[in-house]
Design a protein around this motif. Sequence first.
Motif, PDB file in Angstrom:
ATOM      1  N   MET A   1       0.822  -1.198   0.000  1.00 52.40           N
ATOM      2  CA  MET A   1       0.000   0.000   0.000  1.00 52.40           C
ATOM      3  C   MET A   1       0.863   1.257   0.000  1.00 52.40           C
ATOM      4  N   ALA A   2       1.992   1.235   0.715  1.00 56.46           N
ATOM      5  CA  ALA A   2       2.885   2.395   0.756  1.00 56.46           C
ATOM      6  C   ALA A   2       3.424   2.682  -0.635  1.00 56.46           C
ATOM      7  N   GLY A   3       3.691   1.614  -1.389  1.00 58.12           N
ATOM      8  CA  GLY A   3       4.166   1.776  -2.768  1.00 58.12           C
ATOM      9  C   GLY A   3       3.128   2.469  -3.638  1.00 58.12           C
ATOM     10  N   GLU A  29       0.650  -1.543 -14.276  1.00 59.82           N
ATOM     11  CA  GLU A  29       1.750  -2.083 -13.466  1.00 59.82           C
ATOM     12  C   GLU A  29       1.292  -2.280 -12.026  1.00 59.82           C
ATOM     13  N   LEU A  30       0.531  -1.326 -11.519  1.00 63.13           N
ATOM     14  CA  LEU A  30       0.001  -1.449 -10.154  1.00 63.13           C
ATOM     15  C   LEU A  30      -0.989  -2.609 -10.047  1.00 63.13           C
ATOM     16  N   VAL A  31      -1.787  -2.800 -11.091  1.00 57.47           N
ATOM     17  CA  VAL A  31      -2.740  -3.920 -11.110  1.00 57.47           C
ATOM     18  C   VAL A  31      -1.976  -5.233 -11.115  1.00 57.47           C
ATOM     19  N   ASN A  32      -0.942  -5.344 -11.953  1.00 58.59           N
ATOM     20  CA  ASN A  32      -0.147  -6.578 -12.048  1.00 58.59           C
ATOM     21  C   ASN A  32       0.549  -6.907 -10.731  1.00 58.59           C
ATOM     22  N   LYS A  33       0.915  -5.876  -9.984  1.00 57.42           N
ATOM     23  CA  LYS A  33       1.562  -6.094  -8.690  1.00 57.42           C
ATOM     24  C   LYS A  33       0.542  -6.333  -7.587  1.00 57.42           C
ATOM     25  N   GLY A  34      -0.732  -6.196  -7.921  1.00 57.08           N
ATOM     26  CA  GLY A  34      -1.784  -6.435  -6.943  1.00 57.08           C
ATOM     27  C   GLY A  34      -2.047  -5.255  -6.024  1.00 57.08           C
ATOM     28  N   GLU A  35      -1.493  -4.095  -6.349  1.00 54.28           N
ATOM     29  CA  GLU A  35      -1.690  -2.921  -5.502  1.00 54.28           C
ATOM     30  C   GLU A  35      -3.013  -2.217  -5.808  1.00 54.28           C
ATOM     31  N   VAL A  36      -3.581  -2.502  -6.974  1.00 54.75           N
ATOM     32  CA  VAL A  36      -4.863  -1.929  -7.378  1.00 54.75           C
ATOM     33  C   VAL A  36      -5.665  -3.048  -8.046  1.00 54.75           C
ATOM     34  N   THR A  37      -6.973  -3.083  -7.798  1.00 51.61           N
ATOM     35  CA  THR A  37      -7.802  -4.100  -8.440  1.00 51.61           C
ATOM     36  C   THR A  37      -8.167  -3.637  -9.852  1.00 51.61           C
ATOM     37  N   ARG A  38      -8.460  -4.584 -10.715  1.00 45.36           N
ATOM     38  CA  ARG A  38      -8.902  -4.252 -12.087  1.00 45.36           C
ATOM     39  C   ARG A  38     -10.130  -3.344 -12.037  1.00 45.36           C
TER      40      ARG A  38
END
Length: 116
Positions: A1-3, A29-38
């Motif tokens: 989340m900090a990222g 990139e954030l979605v692929n890292k799981g930091e944001v949902t689709r």
Amino acid sequence: MAGLIEKSVNLGLGLFSYSREKIEEVVDELVNKGEVTRKDAKDLVNDLVKKGEEQREDFKKMVKDEILEALDAKDIARKEDLIEKEDFRKIIREELIDILKEKEIATKKDINELKK
């Protein structure tokens, strides 16, 4: 989340210079890292694009204001300060008519011709 927060802040600071495609790449990139949902990705892209447009407009206004302030400081005429050619002719014509009337040099016919 900090990222996510750090990337959002970094993206926000230079957002007006990012294209929609670049913003979509970062969000993907954030979605692929799981930091944001689709599900949230589209809204995030739209919000960031909107913020970028707002920043771009704010930046344009700031630059314009600074330029106008510099012109005012140097007492440089702006376009709206200048007299158009036709307005200048009208002023000269009116002055000429007044002089001719005052000196009684021209007839009414001559003066009427000048008014045209």
